[in-house]
Design a protein around this motif. Structure first.
Motif, mmCIF file in Angstrom:
data_model
loop_
_atom_site.group_PDB
_atom_site.id
_atom_site.type_symbol
_atom_site.label_atom_id
_atom_site.label_comp_id
_atom_site.label_asym_id
_atom_site.label_seq_id
_atom_site.Cartn_x
_atom_site.Cartn_y
_atom_site.Cartn_z
ATOM 1 N N ASP A 145 0.829 -1.199 0.000
ATOM 2 C CA ASP A 145 0.000 0.000 0.000
ATOM 3 C C ASP A 145 0.868 1.256 0.000
ATOM 4 O O ASP A 145 0.569 2.239 -0.682
ATOM 5 N N PHE A 146 1.959 1.182 0.764
ATOM 6 C CA PHE A 146 2.854 2.338 0.820
ATOM 7 C C PHE A 146 3.465 2.606 -0.550
ATOM 8 O O PHE A 146 3.564 3.748 -0.992
ATOM 9 N N THR A 159 6.393 14.070 1.975
ATOM 10 C CA THR A 159 7.546 13.377 2.532
ATOM 11 C C THR A 159 7.168 11.934 2.864
ATOM 12 O O THR A 159 5.993 11.562 2.891
ATOM 13 N N HIS A 160 8.196 11.127 3.112
ATOM 14 C CA HIS A 160 7.968 9.734 3.522
ATOM 15 C C HIS A 160 7.077 9.674 4.754
ATOM 16 O O HIS A 160 6.154 8.851 4.848
ATOM 17 N N HIS A 161 7.328 10.555 5.700
ATOM 18 C CA HIS A 161 6.553 10.584 6.942
ATOM 19 C C HIS A 161 5.087 10.915 6.660
ATOM 20 O O HIS A 161 4.172 10.308 7.248
ATOM 21 N N GLN A 162 4.830 11.865 5.767
ATOM 22 C CA GLN A 162 3.457 12.242 5.453
ATOM 23 C C GLN A 162 2.722 11.117 4.734
ATOM 24 O O GLN A 162 1.548 10.862 5.014
ATOM 25 N N VAL A 163 3.413 10.438 3.810
ATOM 26 C CA VAL A 163 2.793 9.301 3.126
ATOM 27 C C VAL A 163 2.463 8.198 4.123
ATOM 28 O O VAL A 163 1.384 7.599 4.091
ATOM 29 N N LEU A 166 -0.698 8.960 5.997
ATOM 30 C CA LEU A 166 -1.902 8.705 5.217
ATOM 31 C C LEU A 166 -2.187 7.208 5.091
ATOM 32 O O LEU A 166 -3.334 6.770 5.211
ATOM 33 N N VAL A 167 -1.145 6.417 4.832
ATOM 34 C CA VAL A 167 -1.326 4.972 4.673
ATOM 35 C C VAL A 167 -1.789 4.351 5.989
ATOM 36 O O VAL A 167 -2.656 3.471 6.012
ATOM 37 N N PHE A 170 -5.592 5.414 6.194
ATOM 38 C CA PHE A 170 -6.549 4.993 5.174
ATOM 39 C C PHE A 170 -6.229 3.651 4.529
ATOM 40 O O PHE A 170 -7.041 3.115 3.777
ATOM 41 N N GLY A 171 -5.029 3.101 4.782
ATOM 42 C CA GLY A 171 -4.679 1.784 4.264
ATOM 43 C C GLY A 171 -4.714 1.716 2.750
ATOM 44 O O GLY A 171 -4.317 2.646 2.051
ATOM 45 N N SER A 172 -5.235 0.606 2.232
ATOM 46 C CA SER A 172 -5.225 0.375 0.790
ATOM 47 C C SER A 172 -6.145 1.327 0.034
ATOM 48 O O SER A 172 -6.097 1.383 -1.195
ATOM 49 N N GLN A 173 -6.986 2.059 0.749
ATOM 50 C CA GLN A 173 -7.920 2.970 0.092
ATOM 51 C C GLN A 173 -7.336 4.355 -0.158
ATOM 52 O O GLN A 173 -8.012 5.212 -0.733
ATOM 53 N N VAL A 174 -6.094 4.595 0.277
ATOM 54 C CA VAL A 174 -5.564 5.949 0.206
ATOM 55 C C VAL A 174 -5.467 6.454 -1.225
ATOM 56 O O VAL A 174 -5.830 7.596 -1.520
ATOM 57 N N VAL A 175 -4.983 5.620 -2.154
ATOM 58 C CA VAL A 175 -4.835 6.083 -3.544
ATOM 59 C C VAL A 175 -6.185 6.297 -4.219
ATOM 60 O O VAL A 175 -6.434 7.377 -4.769
#
Length: 389
Positions: A145-146, A159-163, A166-167, A170-175
């Protein structure tokens, strides 16, 4: 020297020199056995299997190294890489080197399908409880997911931290969620305002009449007015501001915006009041003003510490007060709440100094506060009493 051509490298993080939420530096061990120094806006841990994207640079102090701009977890691994990942990843529990090798030899490049659809088979091969395989499934899917989120969100400059934030939420639904409504970023990531998100969303093809875009634009106009010192915005002026901001390229754009504004006030996202003209504000502003008004209604109540011989105290501590300052000090000593106003140089601070001196003479505790550190320091210097914010 910094090359302009983008590059991508893959490997296992062998050494971490420094690692924080927004920056890491370390050494990557690549599949061909070479070691590469890297640094950039990513978050890594030792033994992480990663894919770094960025550019090669010649650092004046550290020499040739890879400047990482984005990072993904490298899940395209041969059996040896998979065994290393399973045995060393800090989030994988209950899978040591021996069990990791059993899994890698059995499933190899088919591990992704196996752990997603047949975790019990993975548990059987590794001779571990199904619960351990399910936890491994969670870690593996989270890394996938990431990767998907990082690939999509790279355009937003997160940034990596911000992503990761979110992940995690929201998990797999983030995108798919951000694809349908990128303006969610305004609520979830500090510092991502409307103009920043809108610029990228438009490049990605987000339609100008997307409802969430219109609503986000309206809310942005309300908050922008607040930054300018206007707690409330006239209804018609707000429509004009939003219409100018959103540039919807339709003849009825103002009417469309108004329908969304009406919906937002009906839902309580914004509030409106019919003062001299209809005005709109953020609900938090209305709540704050309501609380402040209720607080100020108590101003007529006498102060909790009755003061006798006020005139004598004023003569002793404030002989140089002018009539207006003298009256202001009397009010402060007599009432539970007192509001003193005046332009620069009108003597407000001197009046406060007199109030403080009288209170100290009466052995009352005084607390001085100002809205900024600079103002508090100035108050402290003039009054001669500690002040805070």
């Amino acid at each position: 020297m910094r090359t302009t051509q983008r590059a991508s490298i893959r490997g296992v993080v062998d050494t971490v020199f420094y690692s924080g939420p927004t920056f890491s530096a370390g050494r990557l061990l690549c599949a061909d056995g070479s070691a590469v120094k890297f640094a950039g806006k990513v978050f890594v841990r030792e033994n992480d299997a990663v894919r770094l994207e960025g550019r090669w640079v010649d650092h004046p102090k550290y020499g040739r190294q890879f400047e990482a701009e984005f990072m993904g977890h490298d899940l395209e691994m041969d059996p040896d890489g998979l065994a290393n990942f399973l045995a060393n990843h800090p989030d994988v529990k209950g899978i040591g080197p021996v069990k990791a090798r059993l899994i890698a030899d059995e499933f190899g490049r088919g591990f992704d399908a196996a752990i997603r659809s047949r975790p019990e088979a993975v548990a059987s091969v590794a001779k571990v409880p199904v619960e351990t395989a399910l936890e491994l499934q969670r870690v593996w899917v989270a890394n996938s997911d990431f990767n998907a989120a990082m690939a999509y969100l790279s355009a937003f400059g997160l940034t990596h931290h911000q992503v990761t934030t979110l992940v995690d939420k929201f998990g797999s639904q983030v995108v798919p969620m951000l694809e349908s409504d990128p303006y969610v970023l305004m609520r979830e990531i500090t510092g991502f305002g409307f103009k920043r998100v809108d610029k990228i969303a438009r490049k990605l093809g987000t339609p100008k009449d997307l409802p969430s875009r219109i609503r986000a634009g309206i809310h942005y106009c309300v908050l922008a007015a607040l930054d300018d010192g206007d707690c409330w915005v006239e209804y018609e002026d707000l429509l004009d501001r939003a219409n100018t901001l959103l540039v919807m390229d339709t003849l009825d754009s103002r009417e469309v915006i108004e329908r969304h504004l009406e919906a937002m006030t009906a839902e309580g996202v914004l509030v409106s009041q019919p003062f001299e003209r209809l005005v709109v504000a953020d609900p938090e502003i209305q709540r704050t003003e309501t609380e402040l008004a209720a607080f100020l209604k108590m101003a007529h109540q006498p102060g909790p510490h009755p003061v006798g011989d006020v005139e004598g105290l004023l003569n002793a501590e404030g002989a140089e007060l002018n009539p207006e300052q003298r009256e202001a000090v009397k009010n402060a000593l007599a009432h539970s709440i007192s509001l003193m106003t005046g332009g620069a140089g009108s003597g407000k601070t001197y009046a406060v100094s007199t109030i403080t001196s009288i209170a100290e003479r009466l052995e009352l505790r005084v607390v001085l506060a100002a809205p900024t550190g600079k103002a508090a320091k100035r108050l402290e210097q003039v009054v001669g009493h500690e002040a805070g914010t």
